[in-house]
Every structure is written in C-alpha cells, then in structure tokens.
Design an enzyme around this catalytic site. Structure first.
Site, PDB file in Angstrom:
ATOM      1  N   LEU A 189     -10.179   8.141  -4.188  1.00 34.23           N
ATOM      2  CA  LEU A 189      -9.910   8.318  -5.613  1.00 34.23           C
ATOM      3  C   LEU A 189      -9.168   9.654  -5.682  1.00 34.23           C
ATOM      4  O   LEU A 189      -9.207  10.434  -4.743  1.00 34.23           O
ATOM      5  CB  LEU A 189     -11.224   8.302  -6.401  1.00 34.23           C
ATOM      6  CG  LEU A 189     -12.111   7.071  -6.102  1.00 34.23           C
ATOM      7  CD1 LEU A 189     -13.388   7.108  -6.923  1.00 34.23           C
ATOM      8  CD2 LEU A 189     -11.353   5.776  -6.321  1.00 34.23           C
ATOM      9  N   ASP A 229      -9.914   1.196   2.311  1.00 32.75           N
ATOM     10  CA  ASP A 229      -9.048   2.374   2.469  1.00 32.75           C
ATOM     11  C   ASP A 229      -8.082   2.482   1.276  1.00 32.75           C
ATOM     12  O   ASP A 229      -6.931   2.889   1.423  1.00 32.75           O
ATOM     13  CB  ASP A 229      -8.281   2.358   3.795  1.00 32.75           C
ATOM     14  CG  ASP A 229      -7.763   3.738   4.183  1.00 32.75           C
ATOM     15  OD1 ASP A 229      -8.006   4.717   3.448  1.00 32.75           O
ATOM     16  OD2 ASP A 229      -7.086   3.836   5.226  1.00 32.75           O
ATOM     17  N   PHE A 242       1.632   7.711   3.392  1.00 34.99           N
ATOM     18  CA  PHE A 242       0.853   6.611   3.959  1.00 34.99           C
ATOM     19  C   PHE A 242      -0.138   6.096   2.922  1.00 34.99           C
ATOM     20  O   PHE A 242      -0.677   6.867   2.138  1.00 34.99           O
ATOM     21  CB  PHE A 242       0.038   7.104   5.152  1.00 34.99           C
ATOM     22  CG  PHE A 242       0.853   7.472   6.363  1.00 34.99           C
ATOM     23  CD1 PHE A 242       1.414   6.471   7.156  1.00 34.99           C
ATOM     24  CD2 PHE A 242       1.048   8.795   6.722  1.00 34.99           C
ATOM     25  CE1 PHE A 242       2.143   6.799   8.298  1.00 34.99           C
ATOM     26  CE2 PHE A 242       1.768   9.130   7.860  1.00 34.99           C
ATOM     27  CZ  PHE A 242       2.329   8.131   8.653  1.00 34.99           C
TER      28      PHE A 242
HETATM   29 ZN   LIG Z   1      -8.150   7.648   7.593  1.00 33.88          ZN
END
Ligand SMILES: [Zn+2]
Length: 435
Positions: free
Chosen positions: A75, A316, A334
């Site tokens: 978050l 994730d 990423f």
């Molecule tokens: Zn990671």
C-alpha cells in the site's frame, strides 16, 4: 468508467441460503444455510434462518470459504496516497475476496518502528479488510541496523521484511532471523543478489537478448534463496521466501523442507499465468521484480504449489501511477497490482484447469498464509467469528482496470476473460457482496 464507490453493509444478522460451504479444516463441504449474527457464525444447517429478520442472501451458485489472506501487498500510505491508501487497498482487497492482508513496509517513510506500525493499525481500524503491518528488517530498509523487533511485534507487526530490497549482508540477515525468532514472527526474504540482477529489467534469456533488454538471471534469485535457507538452517530459525519465480528456487525450497529446515514460500498469480513472452510488446505492465520467467519455471511453480513446496499465493500488489508506469520499459518501475484479479486468475487457470482443487485453493489462500503469519484461524463452524470469502466459481467476467477499487491501474491482465470470481467477503458484522 469512473471508479465506483465501495459499499460494504453493516449487518447484525445475515442469512445465506443454499450456498456450498467449504472448509477443509472443519472437514466441511456441503450445501447448507449459514446464519451469521453479531459477527459470529450462529448456525449452519437447513433453514438456519427460520423466522429470520435480517439480510437474506440467495446462495445459489456461491461457495463460502474461510476468509482469504494476501500476505504480501504494497500500500502506498504514507508517501504516495495518490497511488494507494490503506483504505483503498483494503477496499480493493475486499472486492478481490480477501478479508485480511499484510502490507509491506516500503512506504515513505518506511514502517520500521513502533509508531509507524501503530500508524498502519490505526488507519486500518474498522475497515472491512483487516490490514496487518509487516515491519522492516532494518532501519530505513538500509540493510545495516536491525529495527526494534520486539517493539514492532508488540505493536502489531506480523512479520519482518525489507521487501523491495534484499538484505545484502548475510551477517545482518543472520541476526534478523535470530532476533525475529524471539518474537515468534517470520522474516520474509526478498531474495535477490543485486550484483547479479545488475540493472536488469526482465528475465535473462533468449528473449531478453532478442528484445535488447538487460536481463535478470534466475541465479540472482536462487543464490539468495539458497543463502537465506542456509542461514535459517544454521541458526535453527524460520525464513519465508517471497515471490518465488524460478524452477531452481522451487527445487531449493523442496530440498530444504525435506531435510527439516523451517522454510515457507509464496508465489504470485502473475508468475503462474504469464511468462517473459508478455514482455514482447515492451508493455511496462509486464515488468516486475522478480521478472516473469519461462514456461518451464511456470510449470515448476504449479508443481511446487501442488506438492506443498510453495505454501501460499500472494499478490505482491504494487500500485504505480500511470504517469510513472506508462513510460519506456527500461525506465518504468517494477510491479503490478493484483488484489482484484488474484482469485479470478487462480480459479480460471488453477481450479478450472485442474492444477489445483478448491480445497488446495483454500489452503494456499487462507489456511497456510494464516499459519505463516500467526493470524487467527478462519473456520466455518458454529460459534466461530465470521471471516468468510464468497466465490462464484462459474462467473464469466472480463478484467477491466477502470472498474477497480484500487487507485492504480497497472495490471497486465486488463481485458482477460476469466471464469470464476471473488464475490465478496463477510468479516465480523461487515458484509460486502459484489454487485
Ligand atoms: Zn519483493
């Protein structure tokens, strides 16, 4: 389409009639009525709601399972509330079928002391999805000085991780595993050897060469997984490996478990459904760390999930603003979001393709992540606190990032046709059913 409002209902009593109730731990798999009153499961059985006044839900086509947990979400509060807040993350989680999530500490500033852990708990109070903070391993996630682990654990941290970054020094990781052990909380390893990933942006292989992109080799992950397993083994401690992406890591974890090391592991829906082929069009939404690997790796992950080498599936979930994510592949950050697609992807590509049974789905999304993080069990039995996820296993739907409750839209699954969806959650007296 604008983002809809999130509308959970506070209900003193809910009666769900005729749904399939599935709880492996209670050895329950039957169609029955379920009555929830004052936040607890009051009755299971036929006509559980006879003479009932309250919220009545037709459970036809629904499966009710123990509440799902996402043990790895990012978050962005504090620091990037435009990308995700604790509240918007919790709403996205509830819409995605999660009654509880654990959030990583790499906010700005990071969660690395008692007040920052308490901040997350305070912001999460009263939300339909419970948000459990994971505290950093090292102060400022700088890799040197350990956080006050006992303080953080006492304030509510369920685990320790510098996720986003590896702990580069083995000596620091060793002490982290030793001290975390005293608090009873696991260390979660973001396993990466930075000298090997060395500025890479996708999986290193034939495709990265063809695309002219710098590669992150599988050994960048595997050497780090091996190191952290050896540390846990040496000190007799616990380690949890985050976002496993390679066949080699699965093998290392399988071997370690076989010789009695206390290691657990998770992988994510994108590693189970995509390969580096998704990078072909230079779509920044195919960029995450670790990177999407090969079809062989993907097959090994399913196998590892099936045989219990991999304990859990986490999202994730990593929100990024469009301005930052939708740039040249090399320059994009990423990470992808995942809270609102995970369950649909696992039903479509796991359960319906017979790679996982529904019972195994409940294990990897509820029973085992709860055990790893030391959360209370969620059970479907009379007297238990209501902590339930609703599934519509046969619902056909198309992923639409514009309908997400998440504040961010960086998903590689936009436009995917899925079969099976999270239909809602019931936790305590808060109930959310997808429209
Ligand atoms: Zn990671």
């Amino acid at each position: 389409m604008p983002r809809p409002d999130f509308k959970p209902v506070r209900a003193e009593a809910v009666c769900i009639t005729g749904a399939r109730l599935l709880d492996p731990a209670s050895k329950l798999d039957a169609a029955a009525d379920l009555l929830v009153a004052d936040g607890r499961i009051a009755k299971i059985g036929s006509a559980a709601g006879g003479g009932f006044e309250g919220l009545r839900i037709d459970g036809a086509g629904l499966i009710v399972v123990p509440g799902f947990v996402d043990m790895h979400a990012h978050l962005r509060e504090p620091g990037r509330e435009d990308e995700e807040t604790i509240r918007s993350g919790a709403e996205a989680a509830a819409a995605g079928g999660f009654t509880e999530i654990a959030c990583m500490p790499n906010t700005n500033p990071p969660v690395d002391d008692r007040p920052s852990v308490e901040f997350v708990r305070r912001r999460a109070a009263g939300l339909v999805t419970d948000v459990h903070p994971i505290a950093a391993i090292t102060k400022g996630q700088r890799g040197d000085e350990l956080v006050e682990m006992a303080d953080c654990a006492e304030a509510g941290a369920v685990a320790f991780s510098d996720d986003g970054r590896p702990v580069e020094k083995a000596s620091v990781m060793r002490r982290a595993v030793e001290y975390a052990g005293m608090t009873g909380r696991p260390v979660i390893s973001h396993s990466e050897d930075l000298s090997l990933s060395d500025g890479g942006v996708m999986h290193e292989g034939a495709r990265s060469t063809r695309l002219g992109l710098r590669g992150i080799p599988s050994i960048s992950e595997e050497i780090a997984v091996d190191r952290d397993i050896r540390i846990a083994e040496y000190v007799g401690g616990r380690i949890h490996i985050a976002h496993v992406s390679t066949a080699g890591s699965v093998r290392l974890i399988r071997e370690a478990k076989a010789r009695g090391v206390t290691v657990t592991a998770e992988t994510c829906p994108h590693y189970l459904t995509l390969t580096d082929e998704a990078v072909q069009g230079y779509d920044p939404n195919a960029k995450m760390n670790p990177p999407l690997r090969t079809a062989e790796d993907r097959a090994a992950l399913w196998e590892g999930l099936k045989d219990g080498t991999i304990d859990a599936v986490s999202t994730d979930h990593a929100p990024h603003s469009s301005e930052e994510k939708n740039v040249e592949f090399d320059a994009a950050p990423f990470g992808v979001i995942g809270l609102e697609t995970a369950v649909g992807l696992l039903l479509t590509h796991g359960v319906h393709k017979r790679k996982l049974t529904l019972r195994e789905l409940v294990l990897v999304l509820s029973v085992l992540p709860r055990r790893i993080l030391g959360l209370s069990e969620a059970r479907i039995r009379e007297g238990a606190g209501a902590n339930l996820t609703f599934l519509r296993p046969d619902a056909a739907w198309t992923v639409d990032r514009d309908g997400f409750f998440s504040k961010s839209k960086n998903t590689p699954f936009h436009g995917w046709a899925l079969k099976g969806a999270a239909a809602g959650v019931l936790r305590g007296d808060q109930f959310y059913l997808a429209p």
